[in-house]
Write a protein that holds these residues in place. Structure first.
Motif, PDB file in Angstrom:
ATOM      1  N   GLY A  11      29.872 -26.321  16.973  1.00  0.00           N
ATOM      2  CA  GLY A  11      29.715 -27.777  16.950  1.00  0.00           C
ATOM      3  C   GLY A  11      28.941 -28.352  18.121  1.00  0.00           C
ATOM      4  O   GLY A  11      28.833 -29.554  18.245  1.00  0.00           O
ATOM      5  N   GLY A  12      28.386 -27.496  18.964  1.00  0.00           N
ATOM      6  CA  GLY A  12      27.649 -27.986  20.117  1.00  0.00           C
ATOM      7  C   GLY A  12      26.138 -27.895  19.914  1.00  0.00           C
ATOM      8  O   GLY A  12      25.638 -28.076  18.810  1.00  0.00           O
ATOM      9  N   VAL A  13      25.447 -27.606  20.997  1.00  0.00           N
ATOM     10  CA  VAL A  13      23.984 -27.603  20.975  1.00  0.00           C
ATOM     11  C   VAL A  13      23.422 -26.503  20.072  1.00  0.00           C
ATOM     12  O   VAL A  13      22.442 -26.711  19.349  1.00  0.00           O
ATOM     13  CB  VAL A  13      23.445 -27.458  22.421  1.00  0.00           C
ATOM     14  N   GLN A  16      23.553 -27.581  16.505  1.00  0.00           N
ATOM     15  CA  GLN A  16      22.520 -28.572  16.239  1.00  0.00           C
ATOM     16  C   GLN A  16      21.159 -27.907  16.045  1.00  0.00           C
ATOM     17  O   GLN A  16      20.389 -28.282  15.167  1.00  0.00           O
ATOM     18  CB  GLN A  16      22.474 -29.580  17.403  1.00  0.00           C
ATOM     19  N   ARG A  17      20.895 -26.888  16.843  1.00  0.00           N
ATOM     20  CA  ARG A  17      19.621 -26.183  16.736  1.00  0.00           C
ATOM     21  C   ARG A  17      19.500 -25.509  15.372  1.00  0.00           C
ATOM     22  O   ARG A  17      18.458 -25.545  14.733  1.00  0.00           O
ATOM     23  CB  ARG A  17      19.534 -25.147  17.865  1.00  0.00           C
ATOM     24  N   LEU A  18      20.603 -24.896  14.933  1.00  0.00           N
ATOM     25  CA  LEU A  18      20.597 -24.235  13.623  1.00  0.00           C
ATOM     26  C   LEU A  18      20.370 -25.265  12.517  1.00  0.00           C
ATOM     27  O   LEU A  18      19.626 -25.028  11.562  1.00  0.00           O
ATOM     28  CB  LEU A  18      21.932 -23.515  13.408  1.00  0.00           C
ATOM     29  N   ILE A  19      21.020 -26.408  12.646  1.00  0.00           N
ATOM     30  CA  ILE A  19      20.857 -27.472  11.647  1.00  0.00           C
ATOM     31  C   ILE A  19      19.409 -27.931  11.595  1.00  0.00           C
ATOM     32  O   ILE A  19      18.801 -28.015  10.525  1.00  0.00           O
ATOM     33  CB  ILE A  19      21.791 -28.659  11.976  1.00  0.00           C
ATOM     34  N   ASP A  20      18.842 -28.190  12.770  1.00  0.00           N
ATOM     35  CA  ASP A  20      17.476 -28.704  12.809  1.00  0.00           C
ATOM     36  C   ASP A  20      16.463 -27.688  12.279  1.00  0.00           C
ATOM     37  O   ASP A  20      15.573 -28.014  11.504  1.00  0.00           O
ATOM     38  CB  ASP A  20      17.083 -29.080  14.249  1.00  0.00           C
ATOM     39  N   SER A  33      19.436 -37.007   6.082  1.00  0.00           N
ATOM     40  CA  SER A  33      18.907 -37.310   7.405  1.00  0.00           C
ATOM     41  C   SER A  33      19.671 -38.436   8.105  1.00  0.00           C
ATOM     42  O   SER A  33      19.408 -38.735   9.258  1.00  0.00           O
ATOM     43  CB  SER A  33      17.419 -37.640   7.329  1.00  0.00           C
ATOM     44  N   GLN A  34      20.638 -39.036   7.420  1.00  0.00           N
ATOM     45  CA  GLN A  34      21.531 -39.962   8.126  1.00  0.00           C
ATOM     46  C   GLN A  34      22.282 -39.204   9.226  1.00  0.00           C
ATOM     47  O   GLN A  34      22.680 -39.782  10.217  1.00  0.00           O
ATOM     48  CB  GLN A  34      22.553 -40.590   7.154  1.00  0.00           C
ATOM     49  N   MET A  35      22.490 -37.913   8.990  1.00  0.00           N
ATOM     50  CA  MET A  35      23.137 -37.032   9.967  1.00  0.00           C
ATOM     51  C   MET A  35      24.442 -37.620  10.513  1.00  0.00           C
ATOM     52  O   MET A  35      24.738 -37.524  11.700  1.00  0.00           O
ATOM     53  CB  MET A  35      22.180 -36.712  11.128  1.00  0.00           C
TER      54      MET A  35
ATOM     55  N   LEU B 327      28.406 -30.274  24.713  1.00  0.00           N
ATOM     56  CA  LEU B 327      28.882 -28.901  24.804  1.00  0.00           C
ATOM     57  C   LEU B 327      27.732 -27.928  24.594  1.00  0.00           C
ATOM     58  O   LEU B 327      27.023 -27.994  23.604  1.00  0.00           O
ATOM     59  CB  LEU B 327      29.956 -28.654  23.730  1.00  0.00           C
ATOM     60  N   TYR B 328      27.550 -27.029  25.546  1.00  0.00           N
ATOM     61  CA  TYR B 328      26.601 -25.938  25.348  1.00  0.00           C
ATOM     62  C   TYR B 328      27.392 -24.700  24.987  1.00  0.00           C
ATOM     63  O   TYR B 328      28.535 -24.547  25.400  1.00  0.00           O
ATOM     64  CB  TYR B 328      25.794 -25.666  26.625  1.00  0.00           C
ATOM     65  N   GLY B 329      26.761 -23.811  24.218  1.00  0.00           N
ATOM     66  CA  GLY B 329      27.368 -22.508  23.993  1.00  0.00           C
ATOM     67  C   GLY B 329      28.574 -22.563  23.108  1.00  0.00           C
ATOM     68  O   GLY B 329      28.655 -23.372  22.198  1.00  0.00           O
TER      69      GLY B 329
END
Lengths: 336, 336
Positions: A11-13, A16-20, A33-35, B327-329
């Motif tokens: 649920g962190g960064v 988000q990267r995987l989602i993007d 894209s309302q995200m 949150l990272y990681g």
């Protein structure tokens, strides 16, 4: 960086990267894209809601993969209610170590199939679990479907089914089941899964104003199980002609070797419809002219419950009659 | 007969037996009892759709279980959009060998929590997968949520958030995270998960006509991650008072020993709201008077982006200022 890590599900960064980089890239639309945690979409006075989890192994199989399958199964469930499928939600559960390339091909297949079926993926969720087995990391997907009932919609229901109605099947039995089993067994043959959204076919039947009394997609448990459910809900007997049942030569031979009965094998892109006799021929032609319907057939008729007990009867090629119960026991696990 | 078998997920008679004896028994309602592949329900002009998969381990933890959690998480997501949660779908993935008694207690908890939250479980699906790990068999649940927007509904959105707004938190940080971690570590303490549906609290705020600008439930990634998302979507800076952050003594001490920061620990029954300053006191009183809101606190204010860069800043007890990133990681895996 080319495999899924536990952090991708936290649920962190990383999530988000995987989602993007994957989910939004392929599945993106104005709703998604309302995200937000929940997505705001236009509705309707009456809705059809459904859910299905997909745990198929292997996740990639001849003719499809779990991404495509997870759209077909849920879209078809909504279609069978008579509603227009509009929205899907997608919950992905990934096993740690999954190759991102495999995930990408499944996400892409989900996107393409959703487009084909005319639905939007409007909400998603990603979780990562440990790969505790040490085997090839897997994917499980839940899709929930939301459809909207048209005002001019004519409902199908068990109450409408009557003696003399024709039983139509939209194509060959057993393809998905046989394709999966063949892949698991490492057998090389030409059998491919029939996983497909039936949107265009159902739309064509509706447009033509066919007197459709009941319909159901043929999945786990096979045609015999579906018709047993119909027998119970309608109180009628469903008589099938063995000769008329469409099964491809490849599946017939494969099933014969393994002692499997195509009547109990699962499909993922076939439907059975119960149609008023007066519309039988016309409905069959519409099915045969629809995408994925080229092998559609009239396979039997609805009769009074024999001896007062509703059921499913197979009229065999040699003139016998065999009662078909629903699927007992296991069937093929993890077929969808 | 007291454990889940592969046959229970194959779509035949065993699956039907499991549905009748457990799912329909506890979750049954007029919608679910349609027992169709898709369920017909009354809708609305605008809907909120969401999905969440729950893979928490252990599946039973102090204060709840995966059945309760799977309702809370999804209901709260719908609530945060400003819609009224109405329907849930539930996709259960069970590991072979799961004790039926464990399954039953999770199904019962789902039913009780749905009732508390005022939603109907309208569609379900059950799959069984092999227990490939040899460990205690688990449960995974996907719930999709469907809510309806009221006509008189006043939307919340990032655009409404402005300088001077008050940041309210509905209760103590970190309870769910700490309860799970404690259970995994075999530690005996009094910490219980806060998993709860926030329906009554949100309803109370709406009824009172509080000028609510934005709200979000605090889950994976913790409060700091949520506020970073707000910072990005609003372009503002969110200044928190360390002194004002509500954390129970037990969680504070537990987190301290493990070096965890409650600002990054997950809850499952807490929300953060951004409220117009003129309504701050009144909103806080409403939160404190609501079920699950007794420890609500005003924890900070919204300011202009400092130096042009939006973000989250902690004003520490000793007068310092610390920038809080998202949150990272990893965070704690499988917390929900």
């Amino acid at each position: 960086m080319d495999r899924v890590t536990m952090a991708d599900g936290a649920g962190g960064v990383s999530t988000q990267r995987l989602i993007d980089s994957l989910f939004a890239k392929y599945l993106g639309n104005d709703y998604l894209s309302q995200m937000e945690d929940a997505t705001r979409v236009p509705g309707g006075a009456e809705l059809a809601l459904t859910t299905d989890s997909f745990v198929v192994t292997p996740i990639e199989f001849p003719g499809g993969n779990i991404g495509r399958l997870s759209v077909c199964g849920t879209v078809n469930d909504v279609l069978m209610s008579g509603a227009k499928p509009r929205y899907l939600t997608a919950g992905w559960i990934l096993e740690e170590g999954l190759a991102l390339s495999v995930l990408e091909s499944c996400v892409r297949a989900m996107a393409e199939t959703a487009k084909e079926a005319g639905v939007f993926v409007v909400a998603g969720d990603t979780k990562v679990i440990e790969n505790r087995s040490g085997k090839e990391p897997g994917i499980m997907i839940n899709t929930a479907g939301c459809g909207v009932f048209d005002e001019k919609h004519r409902p199908v229901s068990a109450d409408l089914v009557k003696e003399g109605d024709v039983i139509l099947l939209s194509g060959n039995l057993g393809d998905h089941h046989a394709a999966l089993l063949g892949k698991r067994m490492g057998i090389e043959n030409d059998i491919v899964s029939d996983n497909a959204p039936l949107s265009q076919m159902v739309e064509a039947l509706e447009q033509a104003g066919v007197a459709l009394h009941e319909m159901r997609d043929v999945t786990r448990g096979g045609l015999a199980t579906v018709l047993n459910e119909f027998a119970e809900s309608t109180g009628k007997t469903f008589v099938l002609s063995e000769e008329a049942l469409p099964v491809s030569p490849a599946v017939r031979s494969f099933a014969g070797i393994l002692g499997l009965d195509p009547l109990y094998m699962g499909n993922e892109g076939k439907m059975v419809c119960i149609v008023d006799a007066k519309d039988g021929d016309r409905a069959l032609q519409i099915l045969q002219g629809s995408r994925y319907g080229e092998n559609a057939a009239a396979i039997g008729t609805v009769t009074k419950a024999e001896g007062g007990r509703p059921g499913v009867v197979l009229a065999t090629k040699v003139g016998g009659r065999r009662i078909l119960g629903p699927l007992y026991g296991e069937g093929l696990p993890r077929i969808c």
